[in-house]
Design a protein around this motif. Structure first.
Motif, PDB file in Angstrom:
ATOM      1  N   LEU A 167       0.831  -1.204   0.000  1.00 41.38           N
ATOM      2  CA  LEU A 167       0.000   0.000   0.000  1.00 41.38           C
ATOM      3  C   LEU A 167       0.865   1.253   0.000  1.00 41.38           C
ATOM      4  CD1 LEU A 167      -2.672  -1.255   2.532  1.00 41.38           C
ATOM      5  CD2 LEU A 167      -3.155  -0.542   0.181  1.00 41.38           C
ATOM      6  N   PHE A 168       1.923   1.243   0.789  1.00 39.50           N
ATOM      7  CA  PHE A 168       2.833   2.396   0.828  1.00 39.50           C
ATOM      8  C   PHE A 168       3.498   2.615  -0.527  1.00 39.50           C
ATOM      9  CE2 PHE A 168       7.250   3.863   1.420  1.00 39.50           C
ATOM     10  CZ  PHE A 168       7.003   5.130   1.937  1.00 39.50           C
ATOM     11  N   LEU A 169       3.893   1.549  -1.181  1.00 37.96           N
ATOM     12  CA  LEU A 169       4.622   1.650  -2.445  1.00 37.96           C
ATOM     13  C   LEU A 169       3.756   2.139  -3.603  1.00 37.96           C
ATOM     14  CD1 LEU A 169       6.808  -1.542  -2.066  1.00 37.96           C
ATOM     15  CD2 LEU A 169       7.665   0.796  -2.258  1.00 37.96           C
ATOM     16  N   THR A 170       2.434   2.123  -3.430  1.00 38.39           N
ATOM     17  CA  THR A 170       1.576   2.675  -4.487  1.00 38.39           C
ATOM     18  C   THR A 170       1.784   4.177  -4.648  1.00 38.39           C
ATOM     19  OG1 THR A 170      -0.291   2.986  -2.943  1.00 38.39           O
ATOM     20  CG2 THR A 170      -0.207   0.911  -4.192  1.00 38.39           C
ATOM     21  N   ARG A 171       2.421   4.808  -3.677  1.00 38.35           N
ATOM     22  CA  ARG A 171       2.739   6.230  -3.800  1.00 38.35           C
ATOM     23  C   ARG A 171       3.768   6.474  -4.904  1.00 38.35           C
ATOM     24  NH1 ARG A 171       3.803   8.066   2.518  1.00 38.35           N
ATOM     25  NH2 ARG A 171       2.034   6.946   3.460  1.00 38.35           N
ATOM     26  N   PHE A 172       4.551   5.438  -5.192  1.00 38.77           N
ATOM     27  CA  PHE A 172       5.678   5.614  -6.109  1.00 38.77           C
ATOM     28  C   PHE A 172       5.537   4.789  -7.393  1.00 38.77           C
ATOM     29  CE2 PHE A 172       7.190   5.825  -1.664  1.00 38.77           C
ATOM     30  CZ  PHE A 172       7.507   7.172  -1.612  1.00 38.77           C
ATOM     31  N   ARG A 181       2.518 -17.015  -2.386  1.00 38.49           N
ATOM     32  CA  ARG A 181       2.572 -18.441  -2.743  1.00 38.49           C
ATOM     33  C   ARG A 181       1.226 -19.136  -2.617  1.00 38.49           C
ATOM     34  NH1 ARG A 181       5.966 -21.868  -0.907  1.00 38.49           N
ATOM     35  NH2 ARG A 181       7.709 -20.413  -0.690  1.00 38.49           N
ATOM     36  N   ARG A 182       0.305 -18.556  -1.899  1.00 40.36           N
ATOM     37  CA  ARG A 182      -1.015 -19.167  -1.711  1.00 40.36           C
ATOM     38  C   ARG A 182      -2.079 -18.364  -2.460  1.00 40.36           C
ATOM     39  NH1 ARG A 182       1.660 -19.433   3.234  1.00 40.36           N
ATOM     40  NH2 ARG A 182       2.086 -21.569   3.943  1.00 40.36           N
ATOM     41  N   ASP A 183      -3.304 -18.879  -2.440  1.00 42.63           N
ATOM     42  CA  ASP A 183      -4.370 -18.194  -3.172  1.00 42.63           C
ATOM     43  C   ASP A 183      -5.057 -17.124  -2.344  1.00 42.63           C
ATOM     44  OD1 ASP A 183      -5.681 -19.826  -1.420  1.00 42.63           O
ATOM     45  OD2 ASP A 183      -6.901 -20.858  -2.919  1.00 42.63           O
ATOM     46  N   GLN A 184      -4.729 -17.081  -1.037  1.00 41.03           N
ATOM     47  CA  GLN A 184      -5.311 -16.064  -0.176  1.00 41.03           C
ATOM     48  C   GLN A 184      -4.227 -15.420   0.672  1.00 41.03           C
ATOM     49  OE1 GLN A 184      -8.459 -17.928   2.094  1.00 41.03           O
ATOM     50  NE2 GLN A 184      -9.947 -17.647   0.447  1.00 41.03           N
ATOM     51  N   LEU A 185      -4.392 -14.138   0.952  1.00 38.66           N
ATOM     52  CA  LEU A 185      -3.457 -13.425   1.817  1.00 38.66           C
ATOM     53  C   LEU A 185      -3.665 -13.822   3.274  1.00 38.66           C
ATOM     54  CD1 LEU A 185      -3.808  -9.863   0.230  1.00 38.66           C
ATOM     55  CD2 LEU A 185      -1.930 -11.487  -0.110  1.00 38.66           C
ATOM     56  N   ARG A 186      -2.611 -13.641   4.073  1.00 43.98           N
ATOM     57  CA  ARG A 186      -2.686 -13.943   5.502  1.00 43.98           C
ATOM     58  C   ARG A 186      -2.891 -12.683   6.338  1.00 43.98           C
ATOM     59  NH1 ARG A 186       1.784 -14.849   7.293  1.00 43.98           N
ATOM     60  NH2 ARG A 186       3.088 -14.483   5.474  1.00 43.98           N
ATOM     61  N   ALA A 187      -2.867 -11.527   5.700  1.00 42.72           N
ATOM     62  CA  ALA A 187      -2.936 -10.256   6.408  1.00 42.72           C
ATOM     63  C   ALA A 187      -4.297 -10.057   7.076  1.00 42.72           C
ATOM     64  CB  ALA A 187      -2.669  -9.112   5.431  1.00 42.72           C
ATOM     65  N   GLN A 188      -4.328  -9.102   8.013  1.00 44.06           N
ATOM     66  CA  GLN A 188      -5.573  -8.750   8.664  1.00 44.06           C
ATOM     67  C   GLN A 188      -6.595  -8.302   7.619  1.00 44.06           C
ATOM     68  OE1 GLN A 188      -5.040  -6.168  12.208  1.00 44.06           O
ATOM     69  NE2 GLN A 188      -2.855  -6.527  11.943  1.00 44.06           N
ATOM     70  N   LYS A 189      -7.850  -8.559   7.931  1.00 42.01           N
ATOM     71  CA  LYS A 189      -8.918  -8.322   6.961  1.00 42.01           C
ATOM     72  C   LYS A 189      -8.964  -6.870   6.483  1.00 42.01           C
ATOM     73  CE  LYS A 189     -10.442 -12.519   6.752  1.00 42.01           C
ATOM     74  NZ  LYS A 189     -10.195 -13.317   5.520  1.00 42.01           N
ATOM     75  N   HIS A 190      -8.759  -5.920   7.387  1.00 43.80           N
ATOM     76  CA  HIS A 190      -8.863  -4.521   6.969  1.00 43.80           C
ATOM     77  C   HIS A 190      -7.746  -4.143   6.009  1.00 43.80           C
ATOM     78  CE1 HIS A 190      -5.768  -3.577   9.993  1.00 43.80           C
ATOM     79  NE2 HIS A 190      -5.642  -2.411   9.392  1.00 43.80           N
ATOM     80  N   GLN A 192      -6.380  -6.382   3.885  1.00 49.89           N
ATOM     81  CA  GLN A 192      -6.763  -7.023   2.631  1.00 49.89           C
ATOM     82  C   GLN A 192      -7.779  -6.167   1.872  1.00 49.89           C
ATOM     83  OE1 GLN A 192      -7.554 -11.233   2.486  1.00 49.89           O
ATOM     84  NE2 GLN A 192      -6.582 -11.590   4.465  1.00 49.89           N
ATOM     85  N   GLU A 193      -8.716  -5.598   2.606  1.00 48.26           N
ATOM     86  CA  GLU A 193      -9.723  -4.755   1.957  1.00 48.26           C
ATOM     87  C   GLU A 193      -9.083  -3.553   1.270  1.00 48.26           C
ATOM     88  OE1 GLU A 193     -12.399  -3.824   5.098  1.00 48.26           O
ATOM     89  OE2 GLU A 193     -13.267  -5.847   5.184  1.00 48.26           O
ATOM     90  N   LYS A 194      -8.095  -2.961   1.936  1.00 47.07           N
ATOM     91  CA  LYS A 194      -7.391  -1.818   1.352  1.00 47.07           C
ATOM     92  C   LYS A 194      -6.626  -2.234   0.099  1.00 47.07           C
ATOM     93  CE  LYS A 194      -6.637   1.027   5.492  1.00 47.07           C
ATOM     94  NZ  LYS A 194      -5.596   1.671   6.342  1.00 47.07           N
ATOM     95  N   VAL A 195      -5.998  -3.406   0.158  1.00 45.84           N
ATOM     96  CA  VAL A 195      -5.234  -3.902  -0.989  1.00 45.84           C
ATOM     97  C   VAL A 195      -6.137  -4.127  -2.195  1.00 45.84           C
ATOM     98  CG1 VAL A 195      -4.027  -5.948  -1.873  1.00 45.84           C
ATOM     99  CG2 VAL A 195      -3.285  -4.899   0.267  1.00 45.84           C
ATOM    100  N   PHE A 196      -7.223  -4.840  -1.983  1.00 41.97           N
ATOM    101  CA  PHE A 196      -8.085  -5.214  -3.107  1.00 41.97           C
ATOM    102  C   PHE A 196      -8.903  -4.043  -3.656  1.00 41.97           C
ATOM    103  CE2 PHE A 196      -7.673  -9.554  -1.076  1.00 41.97           C
ATOM    104  CZ  PHE A 196      -6.821 -10.030  -2.068  1.00 41.97           C
ATOM    105  N   SER A 197      -8.976  -2.965  -2.882  1.00 44.58           N
ATOM    106  CA  SER A 197      -9.700  -1.788  -3.371  1.00 44.58           C
ATOM    107  C   SER A 197      -8.766  -0.765  -4.011  1.00 44.58           C
ATOM    108  CB  SER A 197     -10.477  -1.130  -2.222  1.00 44.58           C
ATOM    109  OG  SER A 197      -9.591  -0.625  -1.238  1.00 44.58           O
TER     110      SER A 197
END
Length: 313
Positions: A167-172, A181-190, A192-197
């Motif tokens: 998310l930070f790197l989208t600034r640049f 490596r998997r089909d789903q992220l392990r990150a906290q849900k909020h 993941q929501e930020k990433v996919f949006s």
């Protein structure tokens, strides 16, 4: 500049200047213990290179990792903590005293030792990773992200750190590929929501990096699909790797009990197998990797060190 003396028997020496170490230093110094804290790298440890800390109590809008680290340090120094740039390379026990050997050859004595040496980013271990370090390969988005203005960037990993840094790197970056490596992220849900949006982040699941290639600088990744085994190429100029951490405990392998991954084994009071030696934070077995927990462990370690001195010296 802090003066250190080989003739002094210190009350407490702390190895590591992250949240756990600085909190231990705050409590030890506030208890009027003669305390040194050694940090070989950046004060704050891993948190210092985190762009935004959103889940530390007391900062509803979040705070940069660097600023939070400096606040920890300033508060501890106000009570008399002495922070020293240096590296401990060996630990021994002599009677009730703990003996520390520094990289510069100095040998120090202390009544108690608190190990808060933290951890380092885990490496992928693929061809091109070490060759292109600082030439496109990085483990710190806040340090190097601006170098890739308008360029395609890859982030490797699927946990909280990987998603936060993507998310930070989208600034640049012109585009940020998040490769997991998997089909789903392990990150906290909020997260993941930020990433996919975020339209600048492209998620590439079920893939691992086989090789990092380029000439003078990184030019592309060779990816392998974990389900089909198929290889593909991905043109990128920056590769940011966030696949976990490894504890900085190599200097303790001959004296402290570690778990199978190299983390220090302690009881609930942060006591190790060696009397007078405590551990806290990301180097401790069972660590959560959370600042709030590291702070609590640093507090416990310092309070237990104070009790140890009271009953043994």
């Amino acid at each position: 500049m802090v003066e250190i003396s080989e003739d002094t028997l210190y009350d407490c020496i702390i190895v590591g200047g992250g949240p756990a170490g600085l909190t231990a230093g705050l409590y030890a110094a506030r208890a009027k213990m003669n305390t040194l804290l050694f940090e070989k790298g950046t004060i704050g440890g891993q948190i210092a290179i985190t762009d935004l800390v959103e889940n530390y109590p007391g900062f509803p809008e979040g705070i940069s990792g660097k600023e939070l680290s400096l606040r920890f340090k300033e508060q501890a120094e106000r009570f008399g903590l002495k922070v020293v740039k240096g590296e401990v390379v060996k630990v021994e026990k002599s009677g009730r005293e703990v003996i520390l050997h520094l990289r510069n050859g100095q040998i120090l004595r202390t009544k108690t030792l608190i190990v808060a040496s933290g951890s380092n980013p885990r490496k992928l271990g693929v061809p091109g990773e070490s060759e292109f370090l600082n030439r496109g390969v990085s483990y710190c988005a806040t340090c190097d992200g601006a170098l890739f203005e308008g360029s395609p960037i890859a982030v490797i990993g699927g946990g909280d750190s990987a998603t936060q840094e993507a998310l930070f790197l989208t600034r640049f970056g012109s585009v940020v590929y998040l490769i997991h490596r998997r089909d789903q992220l392990r990150a906290q849900k909020h997260l993941q929501e930020k990433v996919f949006s975020n339209p600048k982040i492209k998620f590439i699941p079920n893939n691992v990096v086989e090789e990092i290639k380029g000439s003078d600088f990184v030019e592309r990744l060779i990816l392998k699909n974990t389900k089909t085994g198929d290889l593909s190429e991905l043109p990128v100029e920056g590769v940011f790797i966030f696949i976990g951490l490894e504890p900085n405990t190599g200097f303790l392998r001959d004296i402290l009990k570690l778990d199978e991954r190299g983390y220090i084994l302690t009881d609930e009071k942060m006591r190790t197998n060696l009397e007078g030696v405590f551990a806290a934070g990301d180097c401790r077995s069972g660590s959560t990797g959370q600042v709030a927990v590291a702070v609590g462990e640093g507090c416990i370690a310092a309070m237990e060190a104070e009790k140890y001195i009271e009953y043994n010296f």
